[in-house]
Design an enzyme around this catalytic site. Structure first.
Site, PDB file in Angstrom:
ATOM      1  N   GLU A 101       5.902 -10.231  16.312  1.00  0.00           N
ATOM      2  CA  GLU A 101       5.358 -10.749  17.572  1.00  0.00           C
ATOM      3  C   GLU A 101       5.692 -12.243  17.698  1.00  0.00           C
ATOM      4  O   GLU A 101       6.167 -12.706  18.726  1.00  0.00           O
ATOM      5  CB  GLU A 101       3.849 -10.520  17.599  1.00  0.00           C
ATOM      6  CG  GLU A 101       3.248 -10.613  18.985  1.00  0.00           C
ATOM      7  CD  GLU A 101       1.729 -10.428  18.953  1.00  0.00           C
ATOM      8  OE1 GLU A 101       1.117 -10.617  20.001  1.00  0.00           O
ATOM      9  OE2 GLU A 101       1.181 -10.112  17.883  1.00  0.00           O
TER      10      GLU A 101
ATOM     11  N   ARG B 226       0.817  -1.212   0.000  1.00  0.00           N
ATOM     12  CA  ARG B 226       0.000   0.000   0.000  1.00  0.00           C
ATOM     13  C   ARG B 226       0.851   1.262   0.000  1.00  0.00           C
ATOM     14  O   ARG B 226       0.406   2.318  -0.447  1.00  0.00           O
ATOM     15  CB  ARG B 226      -0.981  -0.008   1.179  1.00  0.00           C
ATOM     16  CG  ARG B 226      -2.147  -0.984   0.968  1.00  0.00           C
ATOM     17  CD  ARG B 226      -3.179  -0.851   2.073  1.00  0.00           C
ATOM     18  NE  ARG B 226      -2.646  -1.237   3.348  1.00  0.00           N
ATOM     19  CZ  ARG B 226      -2.752  -2.447   3.899  1.00  0.00           C
ATOM     20  NH1 ARG B 226      -3.426  -3.394   3.284  1.00  0.00           N
ATOM     21  NH2 ARG B 226      -2.218  -2.703   5.061  1.00  0.00           N
TER      22      ARG B 226
END
Lengths: 170, 170
Positions: A95, A58
């Site tokens: 994560e 994007r």
């Protein structure tokens, strides 16, 4: 024109449960809004920048339009395995696990003054890895532009040594 | 300025052995070339177009810059699972297996006159599936723009009912 923030659509539980996804496609459909975003990015780009680096995918949308407006070269940062030429890589922690970003060798030169752009600042891991790529090439990150910053994830702390401009805050 | 064709770098055996990959990043690094490409795309876009549809992810680069220049809305077509809102899907055949493309429901309206854009025309499968998506939404494909067409793969035959402009032929 409606204000830019109202053109961002919020979609709950995407890509997974508990995430409020900020959807920029409803802004992109509006040509006046796209023009306003690019004008604001241009206004917030310091003078003397000679290269734009955009983060997949994007970031490509805003990056290409801004590079055209600024009259400077467009350079993509992509995930591992997507760029066809010889690359420089940076691996960074997620994560769970790691991710790798790449930039083409030779796309930047020592002394290049770079504006880095992406649609969203979340934890800042991707942007920080992109800064490292730029610096490994000998470039300096003069400004980082985001359409949206998610304030509660504190990504700007991770990027505290850089000059950031986020157009919208959620 | 060097001619546009000379700015496309050819990389053998990417992404797999036997493929000659046409790398557009060497063109994108050149701001005069990016400007020339967008000007030529603009010149080849018929009047009366009101939406631009760009195919993930290199199509986003040229699509966003062109949408900005034309002052029309930008709408992404993406691979399955990437768009956060409700979507319309088309599944199409690949050499081995199938692939699915999506567009956001509501991004196009009945009567929209659309220019479709991607960086590369190879076999034409992705572009044809994108045309189907546009038509399922009630839009009409008035023009398809490609930076590069690989002539030997005959993608233009698959798209013969559409009006195509390819800037470079290899």
């Amino acid at each position: 024109m409606k204000n830019l923030e109202s053109l961002i659509r919020t979609i709950p539980d995407f890509p997974k449960k508990g995430i409020l996804f900020r959807d920029i496609t409803t802004l992109l459909e509006n040509p006046q809004a796209l023009r306003e975003v690019i004008d604001l990015f241009k206004k917030n780009t310091p003078s003397g920048i000679n290269k734009l680096v955009a983060i997949e995918s994007r970031g490509f949308i805003f990056g290409a339009a801004l590079a055209l407006e600024l009259g400077i070269g467009f350079i993509p940062v992509r995930k591992s395995g997507k760029l066809p030429g010889e690359t420089i890589k940076v691996t960074y922690d997620l994560e769970y696990g790691t991710d790798t970003l790449e930039i083409h060798k030779g796309a930047l030169e020592k002394g290049d003054r770079v504006v880095l752009i992406d649609d969203l600042l979340a934890t800042g891991g991707t942007a920080l890895a992109s800064c490292r790529l730029i610096e490994k090439c000998g470039g300096s990150v003069e400004k980082i532009l985001f359409l949206i910053e998610l304030d509660e994830l504190s990504g700007s702390e991770k990027l505290s040594k850089y000059d950031i401009f986020s157009l919208l805050h959620f």
